[in-house]
Design a protein around this motif. Structure first.
Motif, PDB file in Angstrom:
ATOM      1  N   SER A 121     -37.869  41.811  16.646  1.00 35.84           N
ATOM      2  CA  SER A 121     -38.279  41.763  18.045  1.00 35.84           C
ATOM      3  C   SER A 121     -39.780  42.020  18.203  1.00 35.84           C
ATOM      4  O   SER A 121     -40.275  43.101  17.856  1.00 35.84           O
ATOM      5  N   PRO A 122     -40.535  41.067  18.737  1.00 35.89           N
ATOM      6  CA  PRO A 122     -41.973  41.307  18.955  1.00 35.89           C
ATOM      7  C   PRO A 122     -42.216  42.374  20.007  1.00 35.89           C
ATOM      8  O   PRO A 122     -43.207  43.107  19.940  1.00 35.89           O
ATOM      9  N   GLY A 123     -41.283  42.480  20.978  1.00 32.23           N
ATOM     10  CA  GLY A 123     -41.438  43.506  21.996  1.00 32.23           C
ATOM     11  C   GLY A 123     -41.385  44.903  21.421  1.00 32.23           C
ATOM     12  O   GLY A 123     -42.210  45.762  21.738  1.00 32.23           O
ATOM     13  N   TRP A 124     -40.407  45.146  20.536  1.00 30.71           N
ATOM     14  CA  TRP A 124     -40.309  46.475  19.934  1.00 30.71           C
ATOM     15  C   TRP A 124     -41.498  46.749  19.015  1.00 30.71           C
ATOM     16  O   TRP A 124     -41.972  47.889  18.927  1.00 30.71           O
ATOM     17  N   ARG A 125     -42.000  45.744  18.351  1.00 28.73           N
ATOM     18  CA  ARG A 125     -43.169  45.960  17.498  1.00 28.73           C
ATOM     19  C   ARG A 125     -44.388  46.359  18.319  1.00 28.73           C
ATOM     20  O   ARG A 125     -45.149  47.252  17.934  1.00 28.73           O
ATOM     21  N   ARG A 126     -44.563  45.710  19.478  1.00 29.93           N
ATOM     22  CA  ARG A 126     -45.678  46.089  20.351  1.00 29.93           C
ATOM     23  C   ARG A 126     -45.491  47.495  20.897  1.00 29.93           C
ATOM     24  O   ARG A 126     -46.442  48.286  20.963  1.00 29.93           O
ATOM     25  N   VAL A 127     -44.252  47.825  21.288  1.00 27.37           N
ATOM     26  CA  VAL A 127     -43.971  49.153  21.814  1.00 27.37           C
ATOM     27  C   VAL A 127     -44.209  50.222  20.756  1.00 27.37           C
ATOM     28  O   VAL A 127     -44.784  51.290  21.035  1.00 27.37           O
ATOM     29  N   GLN A 128     -43.789  49.965  19.534  1.00 29.82           N
ATOM     30  CA  GLN A 128     -43.974  50.938  18.458  1.00 29.82           C
ATOM     31  C   GLN A 128     -45.457  51.186  18.190  1.00 29.82           C
ATOM     32  O   GLN A 128     -45.895  52.333  18.040  1.00 29.82           O
ATOM     33  N   ALA A 129     -46.244  50.110  18.149  1.00 29.07           N
ATOM     34  CA  ALA A 129     -47.679  50.265  17.908  1.00 29.07           C
ATOM     35  C   ALA A 129     -48.345  51.023  19.057  1.00 29.07           C
ATOM     36  O   ALA A 129     -49.168  51.922  18.834  1.00 29.07           O
TER      37      ALA A 129
END
Length: 234
Positions: A121-129
Motif C-alpha cells: 500500500s503506497p498510502g501506508w508507506r507514506r503514513v509510516q514515513a
C-alpha cells in the motif's frame, strides 16, 4: 429568477460537482462488470481504494503537523494529528464490510488480484514515513527545550506539549487497532493460517500489531501509570 446551474469549471463532467470531484475518473477506477471474475471485487476495491484516499489525507496531515512542530505551533500540530487519527479510525470501521465477503468468494476472486498484497500500500508507506518524521521532530523539540520525556504522560490539559504527546499516543493506539482488525479480517476471509504457523504471512501481521511510531511515549505513559498505581497502594 431561475438560477443558472451550467458548469463554469474546466474539465470533464456535466456539472461543476462532477468536474471538481472528478467523479467520472473516480467512478471509473473500479473494474467493469465485463472484467470482474466475481461481483464482490467491487466491494473489495471500494474498501481498499477509499482506504488509500484516507491514508493520503492522513499522511498530508502528519507532514503538516511536523512542519507546525518545527514552527513551534503545537496546538495546530495537535489538531492536524487528531484529523489524521480520525482518518485511521474511519478505515478501521470500514473493514466491517468484509464481514459480507465469504472465504469461498474471496478465493474465487483472488486470481484477479495477482500477487498484490496490502503490504504494498503506497498510502501506508507514506503514513509510516511521515509518522517517523513527526516522532523525530517532536523528540528534537523536547531536547531543544530540555523537557524530560517522562513528564509528558498523562497529558497536562494546559500544556500544548503534553497535549500533543497525548495525541501522538492516541495515533499509535488507533493504528494498532487497525492492524489488529486487519489481522482478524485476514484470518476470517483470507483463509491464512494463524500467526506462528511456519510460512504463514499472518506472523508478520501479528508482529506489526505491537509496533508503535512513538514507543518512548507509550513507555513513558505506562511507567507513569504504574508509578501512580503503586503510590495509591496502602
Amino acid at each position: 429568477m431561475k438560477r443558472d446551474h451550467s458548469p463554469v469549471l474546466p474539465g470533464a463532467g456535466a456539472t461543476d460537482y462532477a468536474r471538481y470531484m472528478r467523479t467520472d475518473t473516480l467512478l471509473g477506477l473500479q473494474r467493469s462488470p465485463a472484467e470482474v471474475v466475481h461481483r464482490d471485487e467491487l466491494l473489495f476495491q471500494v474498501v481498499h481504494q477509499s482506504t488509500e484516499l484516507w491514508l493520503k489525507l492522513a499522511a498530508a496531515e502528519l507532514v503538516e503537523a511536523t512542519a507546525r512542530v518545527n514552527a513551534g505551533d503545537l496546538a495546530v500540530a495537535e489538531a492536524l494529528l487528531l484529523r489524521a487519527t480520525l482518518a485511521v479510525r474511519l478505515i478501521t470501521d470500514q473493514l466491517a464490510m468484509f464481514r459480507h465477503l465469504s472465504p469461498v468468494d474471496f478465493q474465487t476472486m483472488q486470481p484477479a488480484l495477482g500477487n498484490g498484497s496490502g503490504a504494498e500500500s503506497p498510502g501506508w508507506r507514506r503514513v509510516q514515513a511521515a509518522g517517523r518524521e513527526l516522532g523525530r521532530t517532536f523528540a528534537g523539540h523536547l531536547a531543544a527545550r530540555g523537557i524530560p520525556l517522562a513528564t509528558l504522560c498523562p497529558a497536562n490539559p494546559a500544556d500544548p506539549v503534553h497535549r500533543l504527546a497525548e495525541a501522538m499516543v492516541e495515533w499509535d493506539e488507533r493504528v494498532s487497532l487497525w492492524r489488529m482488525r486487519h489481522y482478524q479480517v485476514a484470518l476470517q476471509v483470507g483463509g491464512h493460517a494463524p500467526a506462528g504457523t511456519p510460512g504463514s504471512p499472518m506472523t508478520m501481521l501479528a508482529k506489526l500489531v505491537e509496533h508503535r511510531f512513538f514507543p518512548d511515549l507509550r513507555q513513558a505513559r505506562l511507567h507513569r501509570t504504574g508509578n501512580e498505581t503503586d503510590a495509591a497502594q496502602p
